[in-house]
Design a protein around this motif. Sequence first.
Motif, PDB file in Angstrom:
ATOM      1  N   ARG A 152     -22.058  -9.108   6.220  1.00 12.30           N
ATOM      2  CA  ARG A 152     -22.413 -10.370   6.227  1.00 12.30           C
ATOM      3  C   ARG A 152     -21.465 -11.453   6.510  1.00 12.30           C
ATOM      4  O   ARG A 152     -21.612 -12.555   6.979  1.00 12.30           O
ATOM      5  N   TYR A 153     -20.006 -10.908   6.721  1.00  8.81           N
ATOM      6  CA  TYR A 153     -19.237 -11.986   7.111  1.00  8.81           C
ATOM      7  C   TYR A 153     -18.143 -11.159   8.191  1.00  8.81           C
ATOM      8  O   TYR A 153     -17.956 -10.136   8.007  1.00  8.81           O
ATOM      9  N   ASN A 154     -17.812 -12.188   8.890  1.00 17.93           N
ATOM     10  CA  ASN A 154     -16.997 -11.786  10.147  1.00 17.93           C
ATOM     11  C   ASN A 154     -15.568 -11.314   9.441  1.00 17.93           C
ATOM     12  O   ASN A 154     -15.172 -11.766   8.205  1.00 17.93           O
ATOM     13  N   HIS A 155     -14.856 -10.463   9.984  1.00 17.30           N
ATOM     14  CA  HIS A 155     -13.486  -9.695   9.269  1.00 17.30           C
ATOM     15  C   HIS A 155     -12.839  -9.116  10.414  1.00 17.30           C
ATOM     16  O   HIS A 155     -13.167  -8.703  11.301  1.00 17.30           O
ATOM     17  N   PHE A 156     -11.642  -8.721  10.175  1.00 13.99           N
ATOM     18  CA  PHE A 156     -10.682  -7.820  11.195  1.00 13.99           C
ATOM     19  C   PHE A 156     -10.508  -6.340  10.521  1.00 13.99           C
ATOM     20  O   PHE A 156      -9.823  -6.390   9.510  1.00 13.99           O
ATOM     21  N   ILE A 157     -11.347  -5.420  11.132  1.00 14.66           N
ATOM     22  CA  ILE A 157     -11.286  -4.183  10.579  1.00 14.66           C
ATOM     23  C   ILE A 157      -9.861  -3.716  10.450  1.00 14.66           C
ATOM     24  O   ILE A 157      -9.336  -2.966   9.717  1.00 14.66           O
ATOM     25  N   LYS A 158      -9.058  -3.718  11.720  1.00 15.66           N
ATOM     26  CA  LYS A 158      -7.866  -3.085  11.641  1.00 15.66           C
ATOM     27  C   LYS A 158      -6.890  -3.482  10.763  1.00 15.66           C
ATOM     28  O   LYS A 158      -6.227  -2.890  10.292  1.00 15.66           O
ATOM     29  N   SER A 159      -6.801  -4.782  10.439  1.00 23.48           N
ATOM     30  CA  SER A 159      -5.829  -5.502   9.521  1.00 23.48           C
ATOM     31  C   SER A 159      -6.088  -5.304   8.049  1.00 23.48           C
ATOM     32  O   SER A 159      -5.410  -4.889   7.187  1.00 23.48           O
ATOM     33  N   ILE A 160      -7.542  -5.064   7.811  1.00 26.98           N
ATOM     34  CA  ILE A 160      -7.926  -4.724   6.460  1.00 26.98           C
ATOM     35  C   ILE A 160      -7.600  -2.951   6.251  1.00 26.98           C
ATOM     36  O   ILE A 160      -6.869  -2.851   5.302  1.00 26.98           O
ATOM     37  N   TYR A 161      -7.636  -2.269   7.338  1.00 27.75           N
ATOM     38  CA  TYR A 161      -7.422  -1.003   7.092  1.00 27.75           C
ATOM     39  C   TYR A 161      -6.193  -0.734   7.136  1.00 27.75           C
ATOM     40  O   TYR A 161      -5.527   0.172   6.053  1.00 27.75           O
ATOM     41  N   LEU A 162      -5.269  -1.319   7.648  1.00 32.09           N
ATOM     42  CA  LEU A 162      -3.809  -0.843   7.780  1.00 32.09           C
ATOM     43  C   LEU A 162      -2.979  -1.634   6.577  1.00 32.09           C
ATOM     44  O   LEU A 162      -2.212  -1.020   5.947  1.00 32.09           O
ATOM     45  N   ASN A 163      -3.415  -2.815   6.228  1.00 28.61           N
ATOM     46  CA  ASN A 163      -3.009  -3.248   5.188  1.00 28.61           C
ATOM     47  C   ASN A 163      -3.166  -2.669   3.801  1.00 28.61           C
ATOM     48  O   ASN A 163      -2.311  -2.493   2.755  1.00 28.61           O
ATOM     49  N   MET A 164      -4.449  -2.082   3.733  1.00 26.35           N
ATOM     50  CA  MET A 164      -4.883  -1.165   2.588  1.00 26.35           C
ATOM     51  C   MET A 164      -4.313  -0.019   2.615  1.00 26.35           C
ATOM     52  O   MET A 164      -3.969   0.835   1.257  1.00 26.35           O
ATOM     53  N   ASN A 165      -3.976   0.533   3.770  1.00 27.45           N
ATOM     54  CA  ASN A 165      -3.410   1.980   3.732  1.00 27.45           C
ATOM     55  C   ASN A 165      -1.797   1.949   3.771  1.00 27.45           C
ATOM     56  O   ASN A 165      -1.087   3.030   3.439  1.00 27.45           O
ATOM     57  N   SER A 166      -1.183   0.882   4.221  1.00 25.61           N
ATOM     58  CA  SER A 166       0.232   0.628   4.346  1.00 25.61           C
ATOM     59  C   SER A 166       1.053   1.763   5.038  1.00 25.61           C
ATOM     60  O   SER A 166       1.451   2.860   4.411  1.00 25.61           O
ATOM     61  N   PRO A 167       0.799   1.984   6.633  1.00 25.18           N
ATOM     62  CA  PRO A 167       1.337   3.172   7.031  1.00 25.18           C
ATOM     63  C   PRO A 167       2.832   3.156   6.866  1.00 25.18           C
ATOM     64  O   PRO A 167       3.743   2.197   6.461  1.00 25.18           O
TER      65      PRO A 167
END
Length: 220
Positions: A152-167
């Motif tokens: 339902r909401y616009n978002h940035f998939i890459k920034s969510i994924y990478l900040n949640m996983n902390s490469p």
Amino acid sequence: MTFVFPYRRSRDDFDIQQSIRFIRMSFPEAHIVTVGDKVATIDNIPCPQLNNIRGADVTNKMLTFARERGGDFIYMNDDFYITPKLRADIPIHSGEFELNPRHPSHYREAMFNTMEFLKYYERPLWNFETHSPVLMNSDKLLEIFELIEWKRYNHFIKSIYLNMNSPEFIRKGVNVKLAKDNIPKAEELLRTYGCFSTSDSFLTTRGRSWLKNLFWILEA
């Protein structure tokens, strides 16, 4: 190595055909998949458009790949161009997120929603929206987006994924998307990052000709 394009055809296949050609020049053994619209000769997973929210539609396509195929993959867009120097495992960020009134409203909305989600989970706020490919893991992607009301909401998939996983490694860099057909700058970005991204204004007669006729890989 699998490269995945969430793809919705808008005009013609020029961008994605050239992007695929760059992949094949750089990584001849790569497997390439489009999710959404099909490109001739390329593996495809059909996936109808979810809605008119760009971030949600892209996420739906990537989650469809994660569920149906799984494993590690490199997230691509049809306007990304790469060389063998690409390090999708060391993503490029441009510093922390900062809301900017000069950005279009849909971009500010996606940034705000992404920041709110990351703040709730006390995660970093690195801005990975640098128009560059990134390495993702299907299981981790699915797990993260179970936590989000993403449809339902616009978002940035890459920034969510990478900040949640902390490469393990990230690198400070620049947004590699070019607004004009600045070919020397494109060559510089390919040498520095192994990637760059085009905009519509790059695709002049000169820009298209350069992309079509680049049959070598630039040296470092």
